[in-house]
Write an enzyme that holds these catalytic residues in place. Structure first.
Site, mmCIF file in Angstrom:
data_model
loop_
_atom_site.group_PDB
_atom_site.id
_atom_site.type_symbol
_atom_site.label_atom_id
_atom_site.label_comp_id
_atom_site.label_asym_id
_atom_site.label_seq_id
_atom_site.Cartn_x
_atom_site.Cartn_y
_atom_site.Cartn_z
ATOM 1 N N CYS A 43 0.580 -0.747 0.347
ATOM 2 C CA CYS A 43 -0.180 0.267 -0.374
ATOM 3 C C CYS A 43 0.487 0.982 -0.393
ATOM 4 C CB CYS A 43 -1.096 0.008 0.815
ATOM 5 S SG CYS A 43 -1.843 1.239 1.633
ATOM 6 N N ASP A 45 0.323 3.852 1.567
ATOM 7 C CA ASP A 45 0.847 4.771 3.326
ATOM 8 C C ASP A 45 1.831 4.803 3.372
ATOM 9 O OD1 ASP A 45 -0.067 4.900 5.411
ATOM 10 O OD2 ASP A 45 -2.328 4.368 5.401
ATOM 11 N N ARG A 47 2.597 5.058 6.366
ATOM 12 C CA ARG A 47 3.443 4.496 7.281
ATOM 13 C C ARG A 47 3.902 3.193 7.636
ATOM 14 N NH1 ARG A 47 -1.900 5.240 9.927
ATOM 15 N NH2 ARG A 47 -3.127 5.015 7.632
ATOM 16 N N HIS A 99 -2.774 -3.894 4.865
ATOM 17 C CA HIS A 99 -2.534 -3.528 6.398
ATOM 18 C C HIS A 99 -3.310 -2.710 7.306
ATOM 19 C CE1 HIS A 99 -2.774 1.021 5.792
ATOM 20 N NE2 HIS A 99 -2.074 0.754 4.622
ATOM 21 N N CYS A 102 -5.700 -0.111 6.888
ATOM 22 C CA CYS A 102 -5.715 0.683 5.448
ATOM 23 C C CYS A 102 -7.132 1.293 5.447
ATOM 24 C CB CYS A 102 -6.093 0.074 4.298
ATOM 25 S SG CYS A 102 -6.026 -0.103 2.963
#
Length: 205
Positions: A43, A45, A47, A99, A102
Protein backbone atom coordinates in the site's frame (compact mmCIF):
# COMPACT_ATOMS: atom_id res chain seq x y z
CA UNK A 1 4.41 21.19 6.78
CA UNK A 2 7.11 20.98 4.12
CA UNK A 3 7.38 24.32 2.30
CA UNK A 4 10.99 23.86 1.16
CA UNK A 5 13.09 20.94 0.02
CA UNK A 6 16.02 22.16 2.12
CA UNK A 7 15.21 20.12 5.27
CA UNK A 8 14.93 16.92 3.23
CA UNK A 9 18.15 17.69 1.38
CA UNK A 10 19.91 18.31 4.71
CA UNK A 11 18.67 15.01 6.10
CA UNK A 12 19.78 13.30 2.89
CA UNK A 13 23.31 14.66 3.28
CA UNK A 14 23.41 13.54 6.91
CA UNK A 15 22.18 10.08 5.95
CA UNK A 16 24.73 9.76 3.12
CA UNK A 17 27.55 10.85 5.43
CA UNK A 18 26.49 8.33 8.07
CA UNK A 19 26.42 5.52 5.50
CA UNK A 20 29.94 6.37 4.33
CA UNK A 21 31.19 6.56 7.90
CA UNK A 22 29.74 3.14 8.67
CA UNK A 23 30.93 1.60 5.41
CA UNK A 24 33.28 3.41 3.06
CA UNK A 25 32.16 1.15 0.18
CA UNK A 26 28.40 1.49 0.80
CA UNK A 27 27.55 3.53 -2.28
CA UNK A 28 29.98 1.66 -4.51
CA UNK A 29 28.08 -1.49 -3.60
CA UNK A 30 24.58 -0.05 -4.05
CA UNK A 31 25.60 1.39 -7.43
CA UNK A 32 26.14 -2.13 -8.75
CA UNK A 33 23.34 -3.68 -10.88
CA UNK A 34 20.43 -4.57 -8.63
CA UNK A 35 19.71 -8.17 -7.67
CA UNK A 36 16.63 -8.04 -5.43
CA UNK A 37 15.40 -11.34 -4.02
CA UNK A 38 11.76 -10.25 -3.80
CA UNK A 39 9.10 -8.04 -5.33
CA UNK A 40 7.04 -6.19 -2.73
CA UNK A 41 3.52 -5.11 -3.69
CA UNK A 42 2.20 -2.92 -0.93
CA UNK A 43 0.00 0.00 0.00
CA UNK A 44 1.12 3.58 -0.64
CA UNK A 45 0.39 4.45 3.00
CA UNK A 46 3.30 6.51 4.35
CA UNK A 47 3.37 4.41 7.54
CA UNK A 48 4.17 1.19 5.70
CA UNK A 49 7.63 1.57 4.11
CA UNK A 50 8.71 -1.84 2.83
CA UNK A 51 12.46 -1.61 3.44
CA UNK A 52 12.08 -0.08 6.90
CA UNK A 53 9.62 -2.57 8.35
CA UNK A 54 11.47 -5.58 6.91
CA UNK A 55 14.93 -4.34 7.81
CA UNK A 56 16.04 -4.70 4.19
CA UNK A 57 18.89 -2.80 2.59
CA UNK A 58 18.84 -1.07 -0.80
CA UNK A 59 18.98 -3.69 -3.52
CA UNK A 60 17.02 -6.38 -1.66
CA UNK A 61 13.44 -5.42 -2.57
CA UNK A 62 11.92 -4.32 -5.86
CA UNK A 63 8.90 -2.28 -4.78
CA UNK A 64 5.50 -1.38 -6.21
CA UNK A 65 2.99 0.49 -4.04
CA UNK A 66 -0.53 1.71 -4.73
CA UNK A 67 -3.77 2.48 -2.95
CA UNK A 68 -4.81 -0.60 -0.92
CA UNK A 69 -2.14 -2.87 -2.50
CA UNK A 70 -4.42 -3.72 -5.40
CA UNK A 71 -3.63 -6.11 -8.25
CA UNK A 72 -5.76 -5.12 -11.23
CA UNK A 73 -5.65 -7.03 -14.51
CA UNK A 74 -5.50 -3.92 -16.74
CA UNK A 75 -3.07 -1.91 -14.57
CA UNK A 76 -0.11 -1.50 -16.93
CA UNK A 77 1.96 0.10 -14.20
CA UNK A 78 1.72 -2.90 -11.89
CA UNK A 79 2.00 -5.44 -14.71
CA UNK A 80 5.12 -3.81 -16.11
CA UNK A 81 6.73 -3.91 -12.66
CA UNK A 82 5.70 -7.55 -12.28
CA UNK A 83 7.03 -8.49 -15.72
CA UNK A 84 10.34 -6.73 -15.12
CA UNK A 85 10.77 -8.29 -11.69
CA UNK A 86 10.19 -11.81 -13.00
CA UNK A 87 11.75 -11.76 -16.45
CA UNK A 88 14.71 -9.43 -15.92
CA UNK A 89 15.46 -9.40 -12.20
CA UNK A 90 14.48 -13.05 -11.65
CA UNK A 91 13.07 -12.49 -8.18
CA UNK A 92 12.26 -15.70 -6.33
CA UNK A 93 9.43 -14.31 -4.21
CA UNK A 94 6.56 -11.83 -4.40
CA UNK A 95 5.20 -10.37 -1.19
CA UNK A 96 1.74 -8.83 -1.36
CA UNK A 97 1.28 -6.83 1.82
CA UNK A 98 -1.77 -5.07 3.21
CA UNK A 99 -2.05 -3.37 6.59
CA UNK A 100 -4.59 -2.88 9.32
CA UNK A 101 -5.98 0.65 9.31
CA UNK A 102 -5.88 0.83 5.51
CA UNK A 103 -7.56 4.04 4.37
CA UNK A 104 -8.42 2.56 0.99
CA UNK A 105 -10.36 -0.31 2.55
CA UNK A 106 -12.07 2.10 4.96
CA UNK A 107 -13.11 4.34 2.05
CA UNK A 108 -14.41 1.36 0.06
CA UNK A 109 -16.51 0.14 2.98
CA UNK A 110 -18.12 3.58 3.44
CA UNK A 111 -18.19 4.66 -0.22
CA UNK A 112 -21.94 5.31 -0.60
CA UNK A 113 -21.85 7.80 2.29
CA UNK A 114 -18.76 9.82 1.36
CA UNK A 115 -18.31 12.58 -1.20
CA UNK A 116 -15.91 10.46 -3.27
CA UNK A 117 -18.89 8.44 -4.49
CA UNK A 118 -20.15 11.39 -6.55
CA UNK A 119 -16.80 12.11 -8.18
CA UNK A 120 -15.41 10.87 -11.48
CA UNK A 121 -11.66 10.57 -11.16
CA UNK A 122 -8.97 7.92 -10.91
CA UNK A 123 -9.25 7.63 -7.13
CA UNK A 124 -13.02 7.21 -7.10
CA UNK A 125 -12.82 4.58 -9.85
CA UNK A 126 -10.16 2.65 -7.94
CA UNK A 127 -12.06 2.77 -4.65
CA UNK A 128 -15.25 1.70 -6.45
CA UNK A 129 -13.38 -1.28 -7.87
CA UNK A 130 -12.06 -2.10 -4.42
CA UNK A 131 -15.60 -1.99 -3.02
CA UNK A 132 -16.68 -4.45 -5.72
CA UNK A 133 -13.75 -6.68 -4.79
CA UNK A 134 -14.82 -6.76 -1.14
CA UNK A 135 -18.34 -7.70 -2.30
CA UNK A 136 -20.50 -9.57 0.17
CA UNK A 137 -17.90 -9.20 2.91
CA UNK A 138 -19.00 -5.59 3.30
CA UNK A 139 -22.04 -6.95 5.13
CA UNK A 140 -19.95 -8.30 8.00
CA UNK A 141 -21.32 -7.28 11.41
CA UNK A 142 -20.13 -3.85 12.56
CA UNK A 143 -17.81 -5.29 15.20
CA UNK A 144 -14.68 -3.59 16.44
CA UNK A 145 -12.47 -5.73 14.21
CA UNK A 146 -14.65 -5.45 11.08
CA UNK A 147 -12.16 -3.22 9.28
CA UNK A 148 -9.32 -5.61 10.12
CA UNK A 149 -11.30 -8.49 8.66
CA UNK A 150 -11.96 -6.48 5.50
CA UNK A 151 -8.23 -5.77 5.18
CA UNK A 152 -7.54 -9.50 5.36
CA UNK A 153 -10.26 -10.18 2.80
CA UNK A 154 -8.66 -7.64 0.50
CA UNK A 155 -5.23 -9.24 0.81
CA UNK A 156 -6.67 -12.65 -0.04
CA UNK A 157 -8.60 -11.27 -3.02
CA UNK A 158 -5.63 -9.32 -4.37
CA UNK A 159 -3.45 -12.39 -3.82
CA UNK A 160 -5.83 -14.41 -5.98
CA UNK A 161 -5.60 -11.71 -8.65
CA UNK A 162 -1.80 -11.89 -8.46
CA UNK A 163 -1.80 -15.66 -8.86
CA UNK A 164 -3.94 -15.31 -11.99
CA UNK A 165 -1.67 -12.78 -13.73
CA UNK A 166 0.02 -13.88 -16.94
CA UNK A 167 3.60 -13.21 -15.75
CA UNK A 168 3.15 -15.35 -12.64
CA UNK A 169 1.41 -18.16 -14.51
CA UNK A 170 4.10 -18.17 -17.19
CA UNK A 171 6.87 -18.28 -14.61
CA UNK A 172 5.37 -21.35 -13.00
CA UNK A 173 4.64 -23.03 -16.34
CA UNK A 174 8.30 -22.57 -17.25
CA UNK A 175 9.28 -24.45 -14.11
CA UNK A 176 10.84 -21.55 -12.23
CA UNK A 177 10.77 -21.49 -8.44
CA UNK A 178 8.54 -18.63 -7.37
CA UNK A 179 6.97 -18.16 -3.95
CA UNK A 180 4.01 -15.84 -3.42
CA UNK A 181 3.16 -14.56 0.05
CA UNK A 182 0.12 -12.63 1.24
CA UNK A 183 0.89 -10.68 4.41
CA UNK A 184 -0.60 -8.16 6.82
CA UNK A 185 1.29 -5.43 8.65
CA UNK A 186 0.06 -4.34 12.09
CA UNK A 187 0.64 -0.62 12.64
CA UNK A 188 0.26 -1.02 16.42
CA UNK A 189 2.81 -3.78 16.95
CA UNK A 190 5.09 -3.28 13.94
CA UNK A 191 4.72 -6.97 13.14
CA UNK A 192 4.12 -8.70 9.82
CA UNK A 193 2.11 -11.88 9.64
CA UNK A 194 1.59 -14.32 6.79
CA UNK A 195 -1.97 -15.02 5.67
CA UNK A 196 -1.39 -17.15 2.60
CA UNK A 197 1.45 -18.74 0.63
CA UNK A 198 1.61 -20.32 -2.82
CA UNK A 199 4.69 -21.61 -4.64
CA UNK A 200 3.22 -23.30 -7.71
CA UNK A 201 -0.03 -23.64 -9.59
CA UNK A 202 -2.75 -25.21 -7.42
CA UNK A 203 -0.54 -25.18 -4.31
CA UNK A 204 -1.73 -22.67 -1.73
CA UNK A 205 -1.51 -22.78 2.05
Amino acid sequence: MVTSLKPLLARNRSWALMQRQNDAHYFAQTAQPQQPHSLWIGCSDSRVPAEVLTGCHPGELFVHRNIANMVVADDDNLLSVLHYALEYLHVSAIILCGHYGCGGVQAASSLPEISLAAQDNALSRRITLLRQTLGEHLHLPAESDRQNLLVEVNVRQQFANLVATVPVQQRWQQGHALHLFGCIYDLHSGHLKQLIHQYAMEKAS
